[in-house]
Design a protein around this motif. Structure first.
Motif, short mmCIF file in Angstrom:
data_model
loop_
_atom_site.label_atom_id
_atom_site.label_comp_id
_atom_site.label_asym_id
_atom_site.label_seq_id
_atom_site.Cartn_x
_atom_site.Cartn_y
_atom_site.Cartn_z
N UNK A 1 -6.58 9.28 93.77
CA UNK A 1 -7.83 9.84 93.06
C UNK A 1 -7.64 10.10 91.77
N UNK A 2 -8.04 9.43 90.91
CA UNK A 2 -7.78 9.73 89.30
C UNK A 2 -8.57 10.98 89.04
N UNK A 3 -8.03 11.62 88.18
CA UNK A 3 -8.58 12.66 87.94
C UNK A 3 -8.96 12.66 86.26
N UNK A 4 -8.06 11.77 85.58
CA UNK A 4 -8.29 11.55 84.61
C UNK A 4 -8.03 10.30 83.72
N UNK A 5 -8.53 9.81 82.85
CA UNK A 5 -8.25 8.21 82.27
C UNK A 5 -9.32 8.08 81.13
N UNK A 6 -8.07 7.83 80.32
CA UNK A 6 -8.37 7.63 78.69
C UNK A 6 -9.80 6.72 78.89
N UNK A 7 -10.01 5.66 79.01
CA UNK A 7 -10.57 5.41 78.92
C UNK A 7 -11.98 5.61 79.64
#
Length: 862
Positions: free
Chosen positions: A679-685
């Motif tokens: 589960x991604x919590x933050x992705x810059x893109x």
């Protein structure tokens, strides 16, 4: 018994039965002037009672608000009268505004008898009629352009800056001249001089001045301005801003003024999007650094502006009001109440949004906050959050998005609640949004019930408000953010003295409704109504009857927004394969007979048409079945079908996605992942528009850069201070905040299986101090230090290694003397990932002479 006396007694009793009487709590005497006693307490001259007044700033006579009304062809007088009615309806009794001196003076400070000044007079007169007191701030130092580019005012603020205002002799003389004329100005409508009007109880000299050391010129200027006011013969208290320039607070404490003014923006301003998460710790207290200073203690305290900026949650104001009272404040005015005529676009101040018609729940939280401010004693102390979520007659619940007031006489709530009124039989006032044991209502507007006599009530129902867009993004008069819909909505009223078959009679102009409830149920359009128990005589109550400074037939609401049907929906961030996906949407402009359908498909699959149920007239819901939830990409549309038309959303295009010639590409989509997928919590893109970066050190900043591999990274940088600037203080220098609520909810069933936190990042130098914080819905924070190196790589830390820590309060609270961290008083518990809703990543200032930076590509759990 004497016959004439008997007749007189009977006449008196009959008159008492017919006279409108709304039971109220005991009120302070709010008549005549005020003064500050030797202990710094603001008191009424009559009765010597303490003053406690709560309300708003409001700006229609000036600047952008004035221009916008002109552009829309709306009469400012009509707008002011309507908005002041709503302020009265919300139980507010205080008004403050910084007067745009640039629009009503010339460069020498001569007062100009123009339209802006006349409208200010009109506003003061309207407030007076509603029993609302005012404190005016004659000098603003503001240009009048915002949010537009060019100032147009001719006054002294057009040629002198804030810094020149207290040092340039010509600027000082212009301000003295202006204050003299402003205090001696005779109101066009009340015929009273500003300095003698008992409903203008005090003056704050100037709005948010800008000072720096040395302190002597600051004190001298403050004294000259105060003397200019007093030289007119004005004996009202003179207040002065102390919070804007904390480095020279001694200069103001040494000045000859009666009171001190403060502001509060607990999570900053202008985030550019709605802030989500639990911000109650930000308003848990308002500590003032010099509370024990005798100079501070002998001055009255006023909050000239406060706001929970970029937040729509109806929970902040009651906490803020309580914290103000604990800190000793006797006046507090929110900035700024949106004029109804332009609230549909929220263009006046993008970061603020408050209006009874357009933000009903937030507006009712202000009503409750007003009661907090009046009912909580000055200096009363409370436990720290979360132990203080229930205090006196008030309850605030972040998890339920709910504020309540519940006394024997009053029952107010901002959202649907299961709470029962304390004493239903003794209720005098009910106000709410949604449903409760007293009122069942499917609409989204606010309503008010006020008891006039046993078995006789007045009901006021506002139209439905539907949020179409984020109101805190960039605004425009062409961008509608909230839609008003006039619906016929079922309402059920359960009040002991009304019974189940009460009569209902329209009161407001054009409202000819006349009917009888069945089992307490009736279908009503927005308006004002007289409710009476079966058999009750209501001849004494007419639309012209005045109760609490309002006629019973008064009703103010915006017209329906001229829009076709609208569907408002936010897709899930992710969904789990093999599990049904619940899709919910708000639907405006669809009648009860219209059908709403969900059209869904896997990316290359055939479409499925799923009927959506309508729990209320404004909502629709359906479940995408498990067999359609294959790992991959789910696409879907929502179709509103009317008798002669089908509209497909997103976009509102004619036709349906199954039509051979439906060519529109707009759709919603959701990634469907395996149950054990990370589960991604933050992705810059993907997340750059929905995160906040707090720049805590003086020179820190952020940017987006690409890595050698071409991926987008968020860069947090703490440069070395320039020559002559002080070094950065140790501790947090820059931090990222991301709200995770929707992401966590989308994968709720998988969270218990995640064991590791993974950060993909690199630092500019070895030994960079980086901390990851996970905060729960109750604002309990857990942190771990992450050993980031100079090489971009995945750093893995066990979730079990996170330990209880203080929560960093970002966006940064203002004024700057407020705390930067919050430590929950609740007993420590192990971290439960399903309770987490906020991610913080904190970069500390490096050693002196270093300039640490951090590049972050993504953060996830697996």
């Amino acid at each position: 018994m004497n016959k004439s006396f008997t007749v007189l007694l009977l006449a008196f009793c009959w008159a008492a039965l017919l006279t409108p009487a709304v039971a109220q709590r005991p009120k302070q005497t709010k008549q005549g002037d005020v003064y500050v006693d030797k202990k710094g307490v603001l008191r009424w001259q009559q009765g010597k009672q303490e003053v406690a007044l709560f309300g708003v700033n409001y700006t229609t006579p000036f600047a952008y608000a004035y221009r916008a009304h002109q552009q829309l062809g709306v009469s400012p007088e009509q707008a002011i009268a309507q908005d002041v009615y709503h302020l009265s309806r919300l139980g507010l009794d205080a008004f403050r505004v910084h007067v745009w001196d640039i629009e009503i003076t010339d460069t020498l400070g001569n007062l100009q008898e123009n339209e802006h000044l006349r409208l200010l007079d009109y506003l003061v007169a309207q407030l007076k009629q509603r029993g609302i007191k005012a404190i005016l701030t004659p000098i603003a130092y503001w240009g009048n352009a915002y949010p537009e580019p060019t100032n147009t005012g001719p006054g002294f603020s057009s040629i002198y800056s804030k810094q020149q205002a207290y040092t340039n002799p010509r600027a000082i003389r212009a301000q003295e001249n202006y204050l003299t004329q402003f205090l001696n100005h005779r109101n066009t409508y009340t015929k009273l001089l500003n300095r003698e009007d008992p409903d203008i109880i005090a003056f704050e000299v100037c709005n948010e001045p800008s000072y720096r050391k040395p302190e002597e010129p600051v004190t001298s200027f403050a004294n000259r301005m105060a003397q200019a006011i007093r030289a007119t013969g004005c004996r009202k208290p003179v207040f002065y801003n102390i919070a804007e320039n904390p480095s020279v607070h001694d200069a103001i404490l040494n000045a000859n003024v009666d009171g001190l003014t403060y502001q509060w923006y607990p999570q900053g301003l202008v985030s550019g999007h709605t802030l989500r998460g639990n911000f109650l710790p930000f308003v848990d207290q308002y500590p003032i650094p010099y509370q024990k200073d005798a100079r501070f203690q002998r001055r009255a305290k006023m909050v000239y502006e406060f706001e929970s900026a970029d937040i729509l949650q109806p929970v902040m104001y009651p906490f803020m009001a309580r914290s103000f009272r604990s800190a000793g404040f006797q006046w507090a005015t929110q900035f700024a109440y949106d004029p109804m005529a332009i609230a549909y676009v929220n263009t006046e101040y993008q970061t603020h949004y408050l209006n009874l018609a357009y933000t009903p729940s937030k507006a009712l939280s202000l009503l409750i906050a007003s009661r907090v401010f009046h009912d909580v004693k000055r200096g009363q102390s409370f436990p720290r959050y979360p132990a203080d979520s229930l205090f006196d007659a008030f309850r605030v619940s972040y998890r339920q998005g709910l504020s309540e007031m519940n006394t024997a006489a009053d029952f107010f709530y901002t959202s649907s609640t299961q709470t029962a009124p304390r004493q239903a039989a003794s209720l005098q006032h009910v106000a709410g949004v949604g449903s409760s044991p007293v009122v069942r209502y499917q609409g989204t507007g606010a309503y008010f019930l006020d008891k006039l006599a046993p078995g006789v009530w007045r009901l006021e129902v506002m139209p439905d408000a539907v949020a179409l867009r984020d109101p805190f993004e960039r605004t425009s008069l062409q961008k509608i953010v909230t839609q008003i819909v006039w619906n016929d909505q079922p309402i059920r009223v359960t009040l002991p003295d009304l019974g189940a078959a009460f009569t209902v009679q329209g009161l407001n102009e054009g409202n000819t409704f006349n009917g009888t409830a069945t089992n307490g149920n009736v279908v009503l359009r927005p308006g004002a109504y007289l409710l009476a128990a079966s058999g009750k005589t209501t001849a004494a109550w007419t639309a012209q009857t005045v109760v609490n400074n309002r006629k019973l037939g008064e009703f103010v609401a915006p017209p329906a927004t001229n829009l076709p049907p609208q569907v408002v929906h936010t897709p899930a961030v992710q969904a789990t394969a093999g599990q049904p996906l619940q899709v919910m949407a708000q639907v405006a402009g669809a009648d009860a007979a219209d059908s709403v359908m969900l059209v869904a498909r896997s990316y290359y699959g055939a479409t499925r048409v799923l009927p959506m149920t309508r729990p209320t007239l404004l909502t629709a819901t359906a479940a995408v079945p498990a067999e359609l939830m294959r790992a991959g990409l789910l696409q879907y549309w929502i179709v509103v079908r009317k008798p002669q038309q089908a509209l497909t959303f997103p976009g509102g295009f004619a036709g349906t996605p199954r039509d051979w010639d439906y060519f529109h590409n707009e759709h919603w989509e959701v990634s469907v992942v395996a149950p054990n997928a990370p589960l991604t919590l933050f992705n810059a893109q993907d997340d750059k528009e929905q995160v906040d970066v707090a720049r805590l050190a003086r020179s820190s900043y952020s940017d987006y850069v690409t890595s050698a591999a071409g991926t987008l990274n968020l860069r947090l940088l703490v440069p070395t201070p320039r020559t002559g600037e002080p070094a950065n203080e140790p501790g947090p220098a820059i931090a990222l905040r991301a709200y995770l609520g929707q992401k966590m909810q989308a994968r709720a069933t998988a969270l218990s299986g995640f064991k590791e936190l993974v950060v993909k990042a690199r630092a500019s130098q070895p030994g960079a101090r980086v901390k990851v914080v996970l905060a729960t819905k109750d604002a309990a924070a857990y942190s771990v230090a992450v050993p980031v190196t100079e090489v971009m790589q995945e750093i893995r830390v066990p979730l079990a290694s996170l330990r209880p820590d203080a929560l960093l309060l970002i966006p940064r609270p203002y004024p700057s003397f407020l705390p930067l961290t919050f430590q929950t008083t609740a007993a420590p518990k192990p971290l439960v990932l399903s309770e987490v809703e906020v991610l913080q990543l904190i970069l500390d200032a490096g050693a002196e002479g270093t300039a640490p930076s951090l590049d972050i590509e993504s953060i996830w759990v697996e």
